[in-house]
Every structure is written in C-alpha cells, then in structure tokens.
Write a protein that holds these residues in place. Structure first.
Motif, mmCIF file in Angstrom:
data_model
loop_
_atom_site.group_PDB
_atom_site.id
_atom_site.type_symbol
_atom_site.label_atom_id
_atom_site.label_comp_id
_atom_site.label_asym_id
_atom_site.label_seq_id
_atom_site.Cartn_x
_atom_site.Cartn_y
_atom_site.Cartn_z
ATOM 1 N N VAL A 1 30.336 26.996 52.672
ATOM 2 C CA VAL A 1 31.417 28.496 53.008
ATOM 3 C C VAL A 1 32.140 28.523 51.820
ATOM 4 N N GLY A 2 32.043 29.101 50.738
ATOM 5 C CA GLY A 2 32.223 29.280 49.519
ATOM 6 C C GLY A 2 33.817 30.551 49.580
ATOM 7 N N PRO A 3 34.541 30.702 48.588
ATOM 8 C CA PRO A 3 35.629 31.445 48.351
ATOM 9 C C PRO A 3 35.314 33.550 48.634
ATOM 10 N N GLY A 4 34.526 33.634 48.346
ATOM 11 C CA GLY A 4 33.549 35.203 48.194
ATOM 12 C C GLY A 4 33.632 35.077 47.208
ATOM 13 N N SER A 5 32.448 36.581 46.878
ATOM 14 C CA SER A 5 31.555 36.530 46.331
ATOM 15 C C SER A 5 32.637 37.160 45.232
ATOM 16 N N ALA A 6 33.642 38.044 45.450
ATOM 17 C CA ALA A 6 34.443 38.593 44.650
ATOM 18 C C ALA A 6 35.657 38.234 44.329
ATOM 19 N N ALA A 7 35.600 36.682 44.572
ATOM 20 C CA ALA A 7 36.758 36.274 44.002
ATOM 21 C C ALA A 7 36.967 36.114 42.910
ATOM 22 N N ASP A 8 38.399 35.391 42.445
ATOM 23 C CA ASP A 8 38.814 35.728 41.372
ATOM 24 C C ASP A 8 38.385 35.132 39.929
ATOM 25 N N ALA A 9 37.508 35.087 39.524
ATOM 26 C CA ALA A 9 36.557 34.599 38.274
ATOM 27 C C ALA A 9 37.151 33.384 37.793
ATOM 28 N N LEU A 10 38.409 33.791 37.415
ATOM 29 C CA LEU A 10 39.472 32.739 36.615
ATOM 30 C C LEU A 10 40.076 30.804 37.829
ATOM 31 N N ILE A 11 39.457 31.411 38.611
ATOM 32 C CA ILE A 11 40.118 30.530 39.649
ATOM 33 C C ILE A 11 38.735 29.946 39.902
ATOM 34 N N TYR A 12 37.437 30.637 40.262
ATOM 35 C CA TYR A 12 36.205 30.601 40.934
ATOM 36 C C TYR A 12 35.426 30.606 39.561
ATOM 37 N N THR A 13 35.340 29.671 38.952
ATOM 38 C CA THR A 13 34.180 29.547 38.318
ATOM 39 C C THR A 13 33.228 29.041 37.721
ATOM 40 N N GLU A 14 32.935 28.639 38.464
ATOM 41 C CA GLU A 14 31.615 28.112 39.278
ATOM 42 C C GLU A 14 31.260 28.041 40.285
ATOM 43 N N ASN A 15 30.948 29.347 40.794
ATOM 44 C CA ASN A 15 31.457 29.922 42.355
ATOM 45 C C ASN A 15 29.458 30.068 43.350
ATOM 46 N N GLN A 16 29.351 29.354 42.863
ATOM 47 C CA GLN A 16 27.948 28.580 43.281
ATOM 48 C C GLN A 16 27.527 28.020 44.438
ATOM 49 N N GLY A 17 26.855 28.617 45.773
ATOM 50 C CA GLY A 17 26.263 27.476 47.695
ATOM 51 C C GLY A 17 25.786 26.411 46.255
ATOM 52 N N LEU A 18 24.788 26.363 46.247
ATOM 53 C CA LEU A 18 23.831 25.383 45.617
ATOM 54 C C LEU A 18 23.413 25.550 44.427
ATOM 55 N N LYS A 19 24.088 24.832 43.261
ATOM 56 C CA LYS A 19 23.809 24.528 41.181
ATOM 57 C C LYS A 19 22.667 23.284 41.909
#
Length: 393
Positions: A283-301
């Motif tokens: 479970v992530g932060p939300g797909s539209a989360a603040d890009a400055l906080i979540y720079t690596e917003n990926q479930g599986l990298k």
C-alpha cells in the motif's frame, strides 16, 4: 533373603532412575555461557554456550550486543528489549551463531526504543550474518563484510542455520549513514534456508523495513509498516521462497514497496536474485501524492538484473505499480520475472519500463490481472494472521 535382594534391587533401580531423570532435566546438554546478563545494561559479546533471557523481563540495550560463532541467544515470549544508545545499540548475530526468538501470537517478543518519545532511528536494529551464497563475485563463493557491525557474511552453505525467529516486532530502529551504509529494521546478510524467519514486523524504522543481502532464507508472514525508505529490499543474489507479506507506507514517509536488485556492480552476477513471493499486499501514499515527498512512488521497482516470481498481489495507491529497469531485468519479463494475478487499486500507471540506456520499454507482459486477488489475505486491510502481535493497522 530373596525378598531382601529384590527390595535392594528395587532401591538401586529407583535411584538410577532418579539420577537419570535429574541429569536429563538439568540442561547439562547445553553448556552454560560465560556471558553475564545485566538487564539494565544489556550489551557485550556472547562468546560461548547459550544465554536464555527471562520471560516478561525488559532489557535495556545500551550498546552493541553481539552473538559469536558457537553461541546462542534465546529470547522467550513476552520479553522486551529497549534500545537506549542510538545506533550504537543493536543486536548482531555473527556467522555460526544462533538467535532463537520464541514469541507467540498473543505474547510476541518486542525490540523497541527505550527513549521517552519514540521515533524512527532511536536504535540500530537487528543484523544477522550467515554462510549462504552471495554474488559479489560471480559464482557465489565470495564473502564480504556487513554494512553495519562489520561482520563477515557469505559462503557456500545454502542451508545454513542462524536460528529460529517467530513472532518478533521491531520498532523505531534503523538509520541511513550514506548510500552504502545503513541500518534497517532487519538486515539479513547471506542468511541460509536452515533459518526459521516468520511472523516478524518492522515498524516505523528510519530506513528499509527488511533487506536481504544474498542468501537463501525463506520467510512467511512479514509486515513492514511505515518505514522511511523501502518496505522490502533485496540484492546480492537472494533467492528465498516466501508467503504472506504486507507492506504499507506511513503518511509523508517512505519510498517503494519493494526495491529489488541482482547486484549493483554486476547485473548478471550469479547466483541471480530470484525469490518467489505468494500473497503480498503493498500500500502506497496515493498516486497523486506530493512528488517532493514521494520521489520513488512505485509498488515494485525491479532493476539491475533481478528475477522474481510473484502471485496473488494487491498493489494499492501507487503512482506506478510495477517499474522495471535495465536490459538484464527486462530480458526476464513474462518468464523469469512475472507478477501473476494482480489487483491494482488506485494505481495511475500499472507497468513502466526503461532500458539501460534510458529508452522506454513495453513491459506490460510482466503481469496478469485479477480483481479478486486478496494479496496478503485481506486486500489492503489487516490480514487475519496479523492479529494479536502486530501494530499499525
């Protein structure tokens, strides 16, 4: 006379039985340790024998506690260990040593901060070093020194046994010194498949929840909740069989659900990272989360040549569900790297690929969808197996 002899024989037999019983119950099969336990200053090196802590007792971890080759630390259910010395206080299990954590669902072992106001990074965490293969040198026969604790890990013993760890909660641990040196909630360095590792939670740590550095350890029922970097991470050729993983970011903190590599300085080094994971929720932060906080917003990298097989997956609230990078990784898409039966929930981009030269690549064949997939057992909700011993839900 005959009766007296029989009576005398009976007395000897009873005496022999009592002697045998007492000897069996005395625990003499396990030599006592020379290590002296001080619950208010729990630190030092366990060099021999077995140290068994007292159930229900709180131990103040004031510095490094290291278990050396041939020694064992056994922690009964209900025991609490509180780190009070910052990242200088941590528990390290060396090659050949064993850690037994005998928690239960209703009475787990808890390793946590001993400070009045608890926060991520209050203490170092748990480090375990084994003798299973790593791939820093291709072929898997290499050894290395752990990022923290400076202990040797790696070797050729795939079924190496570092103990039995069940129903353990690790809270407020971890620290990242730089890109190559970090404390995680739990760091598993070349831990072998003879080790039991199940029902463990890493909660609100300052770096990754769990990181695997090579090895062959198998796991089940892991929770990584609110850790400030990746919830799960692997590299250096880890290849374990796993079931029931749950990972969730905390608000404003954390990066990826999983960050997976083969080896940073040898994408094709062998043995290649190749775990299997069945029943997983991230479970992530939300797909539209603040890009400055979540720079690596990926479930599986998935990158640097790793392989992996996932099945029954829930990916929720990520900008990108599955992100695959580098030619060696992309080469396995749909065969050695696949994600079967994925339930995407509020995921903006389901799959994304990038070659080693940074060109876009179609990696959609990596996954098949199933909207009824339950992941760790209850979709994004708390799985039934987490009841009683975990926190955060």
């Amino acid at each position: 006379m005959k009766k007296s002899i029989l009576q005398l024989f009976g007395i000897f037999a009873l005496s022999a039985s009592l002697i045998t019983s007492c000897s069996s119950d005395s625990g003499n099969d396990t030599p006592s340790s020379t290590f002296v336990v001080d619950a208010n200053n729990f630190t030092g090196i366990i060099k021999d024998g077995e140290v068994i802590l007292s159930a229900g007792t709180t131990y103040k971890l004031t510095g490094k506690l290291q278990i050396n080759d041939g020694a064992t630390l056994t922690i009964p259910a209900g025991t609490k260990i509180e780190g009070t010395g910052g990242t200088a206080s941590y528990i390290a299990v060396a090659q050949g040593a064993k850690l037994n954590v005998n928690g239960t669902a209703s009475n787990p072992v808890i390793m946590t901060s001993g400070l009045p106001t608890k926060k991520a990074g209050d203490w170092g965490g748990l480090v375990i070093c084994g003798k299973a293969p790593i791939n820093r040198v291709t072929g898997g026969a290499s050894t290395a020194q752990s990022e923290v604790a400076d202990l040797t890990y790696g070797g050729t013993i795939a079924n190496d046994n570092s103990g039995s760890i069940r129903y353990l909660r690790i809270e407020y641990a971890g620290a990242a010194y730089n890109s190559e040196k970090e404390f995680n909630g739990v760091s598993l360095f070349a831990v072998g498949s003879g080790t039991t590792f199940e029902y463990v939670e890493a909660y609100q740590g300052a770096d990754d929840g769990f990181e695997f550095f090579g090895g062959t350890v198998n796991t089940s029922n892991l929770i990584s909740y609110g850790n400030e970097d990746d919830q799960f991470d692997w590299t250096e050729g880890w290849a374990g069989t796993n079931t029931n993983w749950y990972g969730k970011l905390a608000f404003g903190k954390g990066n990826r659900g999983i960050e997976a590599d083969n080896f940073e300085f040898g994408f094709a080094n062998t043995p290649i990272s190749n775990p299997s994971i069945t029943n997983i929720t991230l479970v992530g932060p939300g797909s539209a989360a603040d890009a400055l906080i979540y720079t690596e917003n990926q479930g599986l990298k998935m990158r640097r040549g790793t392989k992996a097989i996932f099945s029954n997956v829930v990916l929720s609230d990520w900008k990108t569900g599955i992100d695959i990078e580098h030619d060696e990784t992309i080469a396995g898409v749909g065969t050695a790297l696949k994600v079967t039966n994925v339930n995407y929930i509020a995921v903006a981009t389901k799959t994304k690929g990038k070659t080693t030269l940074a060109a876009s690549a179609d990696v959609s064949a990596v996954a098949t969808e199933l909207v009824s997939a339950t992941g760790a057992g209850n979709g994004v909700g708390a799985p039934a197996w987490s009841t009683g011993w975990s926190v955060g839900f």
